[in-house]
Structures are given as C-alpha cells and as structure tokens.
Design an enzyme around this catalytic site. Structure first.
Site, PDB file in Angstrom:
ATOM      1  CG  ASP A  26     -86.732 -56.216 112.948  1.00 20.64           C
ATOM      2  OD1 ASP A  26     -87.118 -56.759 111.892  1.00 20.64           O
ATOM      3  OD2 ASP A  26     -85.530 -56.081 113.234  1.00 20.64           O
ATOM      4  NE  ARG A  30     -84.820 -61.249 112.492  1.00 22.05           N
ATOM      5  CZ  ARG A  30     -84.507 -60.458 113.504  1.00 22.05           C
ATOM      6  NH1 ARG A  30     -83.642 -60.856 114.419  1.00 22.05           N
ATOM      7  NH2 ARG A  30     -85.065 -59.265 113.617  1.00 22.05           N
ATOM      8  CD1 TRP A  31     -92.284 -65.855 116.437  1.00 23.02           C
ATOM      9  CD2 TRP A  31     -93.528 -66.327 114.628  1.00 23.02           C
ATOM     10  NE1 TRP A  31     -93.400 -66.537 116.866  1.00 23.02           N
ATOM     11  CE2 TRP A  31     -94.177 -66.838 115.789  1.00 23.02           C
ATOM     12  CE3 TRP A  31     -94.124 -66.498 113.384  1.00 23.02           C
ATOM     13  CZ2 TRP A  31     -95.396 -67.516 115.708  1.00 23.02           C
ATOM     14  CZ3 TRP A  31     -95.338 -67.178 113.304  1.00 23.02           C
ATOM     15  CH2 TRP A  31     -95.954 -67.682 114.458  1.00 23.02           C
ATOM     16  NE  ARG A  39     -89.141 -62.737 104.596  1.00 27.78           N
ATOM     17  CZ  ARG A  39     -88.510 -62.026 105.531  1.00 27.78           C
ATOM     18  NH1 ARG A  39     -87.634 -62.602 106.341  1.00 27.78           N
ATOM     19  NH2 ARG A  39     -88.748 -60.728 105.669  1.00 27.78           N
ATOM     20  CG  HIS A  43     -95.173 -60.349 107.091  1.00 33.24           C
ATOM     21  ND1 HIS A  43     -94.282 -59.545 107.771  1.00 33.24           N
ATOM     22  CD2 HIS A  43     -94.528 -60.748 105.955  1.00 33.24           C
ATOM     23  CE1 HIS A  43     -93.152 -59.461 107.089  1.00 33.24           C
ATOM     24  NE2 HIS A  43     -93.276 -60.180 105.991  1.00 33.24           N
ATOM     25  CB  THR A  72     -89.232 -45.392 102.044  1.00 29.62           C
ATOM     26  OG1 THR A  72     -88.106 -45.297 102.944  1.00 29.62           O
ATOM     27  CG2 THR A  72     -90.241 -44.319 102.409  1.00 29.62           C
ATOM     28  CG  LEU A 137    -104.247 -45.955 121.595  1.00 32.67           C
ATOM     29  CD1 LEU A 137    -103.118 -45.402 122.445  1.00 32.67           C
ATOM     30  CD2 LEU A 137    -104.182 -47.487 121.526  1.00 32.67           C
ATOM     31  NE  ARG A 194     -84.953 -52.906 114.720  1.00 41.18           N
ATOM     32  CZ  ARG A 194     -84.592 -52.501 113.518  1.00 41.18           C
ATOM     33  NH1 ARG A 194     -84.241 -51.238 113.325  1.00 41.18           N
ATOM     34  NH2 ARG A 194     -84.585 -53.332 112.508  1.00 41.18           N
ATOM     35  NE  ARG A 200     -80.762 -52.030 111.149  1.00 38.07           N
ATOM     36  CZ  ARG A 200     -80.335 -53.293 111.259  1.00 38.07           C
ATOM     37  NH1 ARG A 200     -79.302 -53.576 112.036  1.00 38.07           N
ATOM     38  NH2 ARG A 200     -80.930 -54.268 110.586  1.00 38.07           N
ATOM     39  CB  SER A 202     -84.622 -49.107 110.668  1.00 40.18           C
ATOM     40  OG  SER A 202     -83.724 -50.136 111.003  1.00 40.18           O
ATOM     41  CD  GLU A 213     -84.934 -42.075 128.190  1.00 38.87           C
ATOM     42  OE1 GLU A 213     -84.141 -43.050 128.239  1.00 38.87           O
ATOM     43  OE2 GLU A 213     -84.607 -40.903 128.417  1.00 38.87           O
TER      44      GLU A 213
END
Length: 249
Positions: A26, A30-31, A39, A43, A72, A137, A194, A200, A202, A213
């Site tokens: 997230d 904003r970055w 915006r 990304h 979604t 991985l 997060r 949250r 989300s 955790e």
C-alpha cells in the site's frame, strides 16, 4: 505511532523466522503525490520494490511470498490507472519470468481471471507452467483477488461436489475448505505485512490469516526495501505464537 526502523536489525534464528510472508503493498499513489508525480509513477516504482523483496526473501528463510497486487475493489479506480496497472503486469510477465525461473522461483496467481484481459491470462498461465517445477521461493501474486470472493468460490466448488454426490456434506472440514481456496496447497501465512500506515486487512486472505502475525508499517510501498523486510521479520521473531494454547516452560 509507528516508526521507521533507523538501521539494520539482526535476523532472528531460523526457528523464529516466518516461512510464508504475505504483503499488502500500500502507498504507491501517496508516494507519487508527495513527489508531485502522477500516481502511475508510484506503481512503476512499486514494482521495483516488489522485485527487491523477491530477491531478499530467500536470504531471510522465507519460502513463500504472497503479494497483493490488484484487488477486486481496485476495478473502481479511474480507468486510466487500471489500464496502467494492467500494462505493468503485462510488461513484467513478458520480461521478468525467465529471469525469475532461472533463479528457481515458482510463480502462481491467486484470484479470478474472468475480468482480466485474455492476453494477460495467457501470460499468467504460461508463467505458472514454465516455473511449476521450480523448488525455490514460491511467489504468489494476487490479481483481481478478494478474500470474500475466495471463500465463496471455494464453497461453490464444494457445493457442486456435494450436489454431484461425490462429497458428503458431513465430510466438509477445514482441510477441505483450505484446499478449495485459491491458495490450494500453500501453507497459511505466518506473517502479514501492510505498508502505508493503514491497519486493516482489506479483504486479503481472510481465511488464511486466521493465525498470522501482523506488522503494520508507515513506510509507503515504493520505499519498502530489504532493511524494512528484515525489520518486519525481526519483529516476527520476537512474537510468541500460541495458536490459542498456553505456552509452558
């Protein structure tokens, strides 16, 4: 108040490290906004952070990494922004898969595919097929994913089996539900991270994170790097995981 860790943190012993880390990435928009950039620039930079975390994860003993790339609910964003996100996904599926495969990374994708462009669905399927035999991985990328939708599609699949007479309702247990989720045979996350300061989940991995955790970071995703991941893993290493039981010495 959450604070960015000022420096490297010693990794916990192997016995206290998570082996499945899930990340809600997230803060891209904003970055970019903070830097007077569109915006979409956030990304683009966020993809670089994801690549760094994929490179770092095996060094920290992480065997499974699940990244929440597109939910979604993200279809509600401006059409131009959604188009850029799809273009980024398409571009990196075309350019990065072979390099990841060469490092032993296995790729899989969680979520519905009916709303995605057909060429992207083909690229996803090809990436899964080309890396299926890799034992390094395991990176799962959640695209058009929602935890509620995941549970619903699992229930629908089990209901179809019951209606066909191949599954008795009383045989539906937690293991069968877990196997019917898009995560399939993956282990449940040990650690959910997060970024971006929100606290949250989300609609992400609702069933699977029952005993994960959580670590919440103020750091915006494009600024999340190896040191940040090391700090989150170190925090995990200091937690006591009781799974509802009482620890005895």
């Amino acid at each position: 108040m959450l604070h960015r860790h000022p420096g490297p943190v010693p990794a916990p012993p192997a016995s206290r490290r998570p082996f499945h880390v899930a990340v809600i990435m997230d803060g891209n928009g904003r970055w970019a906004t903070a830097r007077s950039l569109p915006r979409t620039a956030g990304h683009v930079r966020g993809v670089e952070s994801a690549k760094e975390i994929i490179r770092t994860a095996p060094d920290l003993g992480i065997t499974h990494l699940t990244l929440f790339a597109f939910s979604t609910e993200n279809w509600r964003r401006p059409r131009a922004e959604v188009s850029v996100l799809m273009t980024l996904l398409r571009s990196h599926l075309e350019s990065e898969v072979q390099e990841l495969a060469g490092r032993g990374v296995r790729l899989s994708f969680l979520g519905g595919r009916d709303r995605l462009p057909a060429d992207i669905v083909d690229l996803m399927a090809r990436a899964e097929a080309d890396t299926a035999g890799n034992e390094g991985l395991h990176v799962a990328v959640a695209v058009d994913y929602g935890g509620s939708r995941d549970i619903v599609q699992a229930m629908q699949g089990l209901a179809r089996q019951a209606a066909a007479g191949t599954l008795a309702p009383e045989d539906i247990d937690e293991d069968r539900v877990a196997a019917a989720l898009w995560t399939g045979t993956m282990p449940d996350p040990d650690l959910l991270i997060r970024t971006g300061g929100e606290q949250r989940v989300s609609n992400f991995l609702l069933w699977q994170c029952a005993y994960a955790e959580f670590v919440f970071r103020d750091t915006l995703w494009p600024a999340f790097d190896r040191a940040e991941l090391e700090h989150c893993v170190a925090q995990f290493g200091r937690r006591e995981r009781r799974f509802g039981a009482v620890l005895t010495s």
